[in-house]
Design an enzyme around this catalytic site. Structure first.
Site, mmCIF file in Angstrom:
data_model
loop_
_atom_site.group_PDB
_atom_site.id
_atom_site.type_symbol
_atom_site.label_atom_id
_atom_site.label_comp_id
_atom_site.label_asym_id
_atom_site.label_seq_id
_atom_site.Cartn_x
_atom_site.Cartn_y
_atom_site.Cartn_z
ATOM 1 N N ARG A 239 0.962 -1.044 0.081
ATOM 2 C CA ARG A 239 -0.010 0.125 -0.033
ATOM 3 C C ARG A 239 0.650 1.272 -0.154
ATOM 4 O O ARG A 239 2.024 1.397 0.673
ATOM 5 C CB ARG A 239 -0.925 0.071 1.147
ATOM 6 C CG ARG A 239 -2.066 -1.084 1.181
ATOM 7 C CD ARG A 239 -3.160 -0.637 0.107
ATOM 8 N NE ARG A 239 -4.130 -1.434 0.195
ATOM 9 C CZ ARG A 239 -4.369 -2.512 -0.525
ATOM 10 N NH1 ARG A 239 -3.379 -2.657 -1.373
ATOM 11 N NH2 ARG A 239 -5.528 -3.076 -0.441
ATOM 12 N N GLU A 268 -3.775 7.538 -5.111
ATOM 13 C CA GLU A 268 -3.884 6.741 -6.366
ATOM 14 C C GLU A 268 -4.991 7.401 -7.103
ATOM 15 O O GLU A 268 -6.331 7.294 -6.590
ATOM 16 C CB GLU A 268 -3.965 5.348 -6.193
ATOM 17 C CG GLU A 268 -2.784 4.483 -5.696
ATOM 18 C CD GLU A 268 -2.978 3.164 -5.378
ATOM 19 O OE1 GLU A 268 -4.090 2.602 -5.792
ATOM 20 O OE2 GLU A 268 -2.042 2.706 -4.963
ATOM 21 N N HIS A 287 -1.077 0.341 -9.969
ATOM 22 C CA HIS A 287 -1.667 -0.596 -9.071
ATOM 23 C C HIS A 287 -2.310 -1.796 -9.838
ATOM 24 O O HIS A 287 -3.573 -1.807 -9.860
ATOM 25 C CB HIS A 287 -2.896 0.073 -8.123
ATOM 26 C CG HIS A 287 -2.952 -0.659 -6.860
ATOM 27 N ND1 HIS A 287 -3.585 -0.135 -5.858
ATOM 28 C CD2 HIS A 287 -2.862 -2.091 -6.839
ATOM 29 C CE1 HIS A 287 -3.684 -1.032 -4.921
ATOM 30 N NE2 HIS A 287 -3.469 -2.320 -5.320
#
Length: 322
Positions: A239, A268, A287
């Site tokens: 993360r 993000e 991601h």
């Protein structure tokens, strides 16, 4: 059993819900995240919610849902986007999707490590822009895994899968840090449990695969990067908030560490003018750790199955015990 699905998900997962008897599905049918107002309206009066890691399920959402909400199923292994204290207070069950994305995320972690340490994006760009003029002995040199020390922060499912894939590259030694020693897991790699500071100091490659918790938030900071070797490479596929990005930028920009590979950032998506994107020695992906067709399909099916099982009062394949 009225349920709200917060995004367009693989068809296999939606099929599980639509074919279930008595399940009425309302879906935000878009690749983009559901707007907050639509989320609050969509969840109202529903018994079940299938969400993604980008959906912030907090007190406001739970209050909008009302007392009928009994099950939340997240299509993710992480659950830091869920207000667990509020969820527990309301007696809502939670399903999640561990294990099924372990292999895909481990593969991506290794790919990102190799891309960063062997400077692959830089090399591709040189081919495209005419920088490749001839073979040069010192040009585009990076760092190899053979005889190296790899430090893994978080030797859980994904951390072990990463180590398993790196071992055949000829890694000499594995170190790991975490909340506690895991001798049974570490035995396969003869990995040594060490304090975080020692892992930073001795590792040629640092792989971050831990969960985001209050203890790990901002853990990789100025002190951490200052302890790393100037030739070391840092990779994060856990993360973004585990890392202090300003401190990492300084370490990369001033040659304190050699390179970094990130599949996760804060926020993000990362703004296109973010300083990290100006660095040649920082490889950033959007991601995509679990992004294989098979894995995303399996995640969707598991999330749907968790949801249905919870609604029926049955054991979930993967329930987060609160």
């Amino acid at each position: 059993m009225a349920v709200f699905v917060t995004r367009r998900i693989p068809a296999e997962g939606l099929r599980v819900l639509s074919q279930a008897g008595g399940c009425l599905v309302q879906q935000w049918d878009s690749e983009e995240p559901v707007p907050r107002a639509e989320l609050l309206a969509g969840v109202a009066g529903k018994r079940g919610l299938l969400c993604l890691l980008s959906d912030r399920i907090d007190r406001e959402v739970l209050e909008a849902a009302g007392p009928d909400l009994k099950v939340i199923s997240t299509m993710s292994v992480g659950f830091d986007h869920l207000a667990l204290d509020e969820i527990k207070k309301r007696g809502i069950r939670v399903g999640y999707t561990p294990d099924v994305l372990t292999d895909a995320t481990a593969e991506l972690s290794v790919a990102l490590l190799l891309a960063a340490c062997r400077r692959l994006p830089e090399a591709v760009e040189q081919v495209k822009n005419g920088g490749w003029t001839t073979w040069k002995p010192l040009w585009m040199c990076g760092y190899g895994l053979s005889d190296s020390t790899v430090g893994i922060i978080g030797l859980g499912r994904i951390g072990q899968a990463v180590a398993r894939r790196l071992k055949p590259f000829g890694v000499k030694k594995f170190l790991y840090s975490g909340s506690r020693p895991r001798p049974e897991s570490a035995a396969e790699f003869d990995a040594e449990f060490v304090p975080l500071a020692r892992l930073a100091e001795e590792s040629d490659f640092v792989m971050v695969t831990c969960a985001l918790t209050p203890a790990t938030q901002g853990m990789c900071n100025k002190d951490f990067f200052s302890r790393m070797k100037k030739t070391s490479v840092f990779v994060n596929t856990s993360r973004g908030a585990v890392v202090n990005q300003e401190d990492m930028y300084d370490a990369l920009a001033h040659g304190q560490i050699a390179a970094a590979g990130l599949d996760v950032t804060t926020p993000e998506p990362l703004p296109t003018d973010h300083p990290l994107l100006s660095l040649k020695n920082c490889v950033i992906l959007p991601h995509i750790g679990s992004a294989t067709y098979a894995t995303r399909s399996t995640m969707a099916v598991l999330a749907a199955t968790n949801l249905l099982s919870g609604l029926r009062g049955e054991p979930m394949p993967h329930e987060l015990l609160l």
